[in-house]
Design an enzyme around this catalytic site. Structure first.
Site, PDB file in Angstrom:
ATOM      1  N   GLU A 277      22.099 -37.291   5.606  1.00 26.04           N
ATOM      2  CA  GLU A 277      22.120 -38.753   5.179  1.00 26.04           C
ATOM      3  C   GLU A 277      23.366 -38.764   4.581  1.00 26.04           C
ATOM      4  OE1 GLU A 277      20.886 -40.761   7.214  1.00 26.04           O
ATOM      5  OE2 GLU A 277      19.646 -39.261   8.219  1.00 26.04           O
ATOM      6  N   ASP A 358      25.839 -32.919   9.838  1.00 26.78           N
ATOM      7  CA  ASP A 358      25.447 -31.702   9.768  1.00 26.78           C
ATOM      8  C   ASP A 358      26.214 -30.860   9.071  1.00 26.78           C
ATOM      9  OD1 ASP A 358      23.213 -32.559  11.154  1.00 26.78           O
ATOM     10  OD2 ASP A 358      23.859 -31.759  13.065  1.00 26.78           O
TER      11      ASP A 358
END
Length: 415
Positions: A277, A358
């Protein structure tokens, strides 16, 4: 183009869109593999994988039913001119054009929601209940409904009134001012949603002091991410599914973790999810996506301004005169192919952003716990591990689990 030709075109677009989505759903259901992919053999029990296949079929069959029903109803309404009949009936009771339009859309909203309630109940209390996801009580369901209606009246009604006023006041030039209003509203919601709207439905509590919070703060300090607002949301109130999300801007930014996520993930996995996040924030994904959305909205509103006072659109829907609210309905249906294309474009950007987040988490923390966290999320939500590529291309805002695992494997080799 005559009003009849426009009606045929609108119905054609509705049917083509339906059969296109139907084909994708069919391909997606058929793409399910009976054999468990080796990438998740370490965490996905065979019986749970078989359960996920049943869940996919149940959701797909339900989708077939609901879309067939809604499409059939839409076509019938168009063929028999019910939109036009409603407009004509309201014309006898409302002389003010804004009031006329507001009542028109209010009736459509109420009738549509009443029709959808049985489907929502079946989805929540039959399908989700059968597969162990539903935690929603009937009381919570109806209270949520009432709160949703209240928000629709306050926010939807207020915004709708302003936009209609701009249309009638500024005519074809309304789109410039409408863009400003919608942008301001979107920014407001982005900043204050978790502070003002979300608490109406869920309880948000600051993450308690302890080892998890210390690890999160240590990571945030290391990557120079100012993090003062970490909240836990009682997602278990409605579903056993888990999630996490980043919201807000500036001092109002928040990281929100579902209580179900904290319950099922290790501390290392939770930090990895938070690192993902943070990656969205560091890569400015929220700002870039909002900027793209504003550009898309500007184009849409400008095109709308070219058709908003076209009498043929109103006649095509069964009216006997020009109507702004009927033209808005006709435009929304005619714009469906462009909406589909822009949706695909935004999903492509979103998938790229997920890969980047990611990668950020993998390089600044560790790809292994993030892979493990994603695997657990997929198992717990009975996700489809082998969706059809065409379905992914059109509908997925995230890469598939197997795609993300494969991409993160590259960072494992680098470490």
């Amino acid at each position: 183009m005559s009003s009849f030709q426009l009606l045929v075109l609108i119905i054609g677009i509705v049917l083509v869109d339906y059969f296109f989505d139907l084909l994708l759903d069919f391909l997606n259901m058929k793409s399910a593999k009976g054999k468990l992919p080796k990438e998740v053999e370490d965490i996905y029990p065979p019986e749970e994988y078989a359960k996920s296949q049943r869940y996919l079929k149940a959701r797909s069959k339900f989708s077939f039913l609901t879309t067939a029903f809604s499409t059939s109803l839409t076509v019938l309404i168009l063929v028999f001119g019910f939109f036009g009949d409603l407009h004509i009936w309201l014309s006898d009771h409302f002389q003010n054009p804004i009031a006329h339009s507001m009542v028109f859309f209010s009736i459509l909203f109420i009738v549509s929601d009443i029709i959808n309630i049985p489907f929502e109940l079946y989805s929540t209390f039959v399908i989700e209940e059968k597969f162990g996801f539903n935690k929603t009580s009937l009381k919570t369901f109806w209270v949520d409904k009432l709160k949703g209606y209240l928000l629709a009246i306050i926010l939807g009604g207020g915004l709708g009134y302003v936009l209609l006023w701009l249309i009638f006041e500024w005519q074809e030039q309304f789109w410039i001012f409408a863009l400003i209003v919608i942008t301001a509203f979107s920014l407001f919601m982005s900043i204050f949603y978790t502070s003002l709207i979300l608490p109406l439905f869920n309880k948000l509590t600051p993450l308690a002091d302890g080892e998890l919070k210390n690890k999160i703060n240590a990571y945030a300090d290391r990557v120079k991410f100012p993090l003062d607002n970490i909240f836990v949301i009682d997602g278990s109130k409605r579903s056993s599914k888990a999630n996490a999300f980043f919201s807000g801007m500036g001092k109002k930014k928040k990281i929100v973790l579902y209580d179900t996520l904290i319950e099922k993930q290790s501390q290392e996995e939770l930090v990895a999810v938070l690192a993902h996040e943070v990656g969205h924030f560091k890569k400015k994904h929220v700002i870039v996506s909002m900027a793209i959305s504003i550009v898309q909205m500007a184009i849409t509103l400008y095109i709308l301004s070219l058709f908003i006072f076209n009498e043929s659109l109103s006649l095509a829907l069964g009216a006997d005169d020009m109507s702004v609210h009927l033209n808005l309905v006709a435009f929304a249906l005619l714009y469906t192919p462009i909406s589909k294309l822009t949706g695909v474009f935004m999903n492509m950007i979103s998938r790229k952003n997920e890969y980047e987040a990611d990668a950020y988490a993998s390089t600044t923390y560790d790809p292994v716990p993030l892979q493990s966290a994603l695997k657990k999320l997929s198992v717990d939500s009975l996700s489809n591990l082998t969706p059809h590529p065409a379905y992914v291309f059109v509908n997925y805002s995230h890469p598939t689990l197997l795609q993300r695992i494969k991409q993160m494997d590259k960072f494992k080799k680098e470490k």
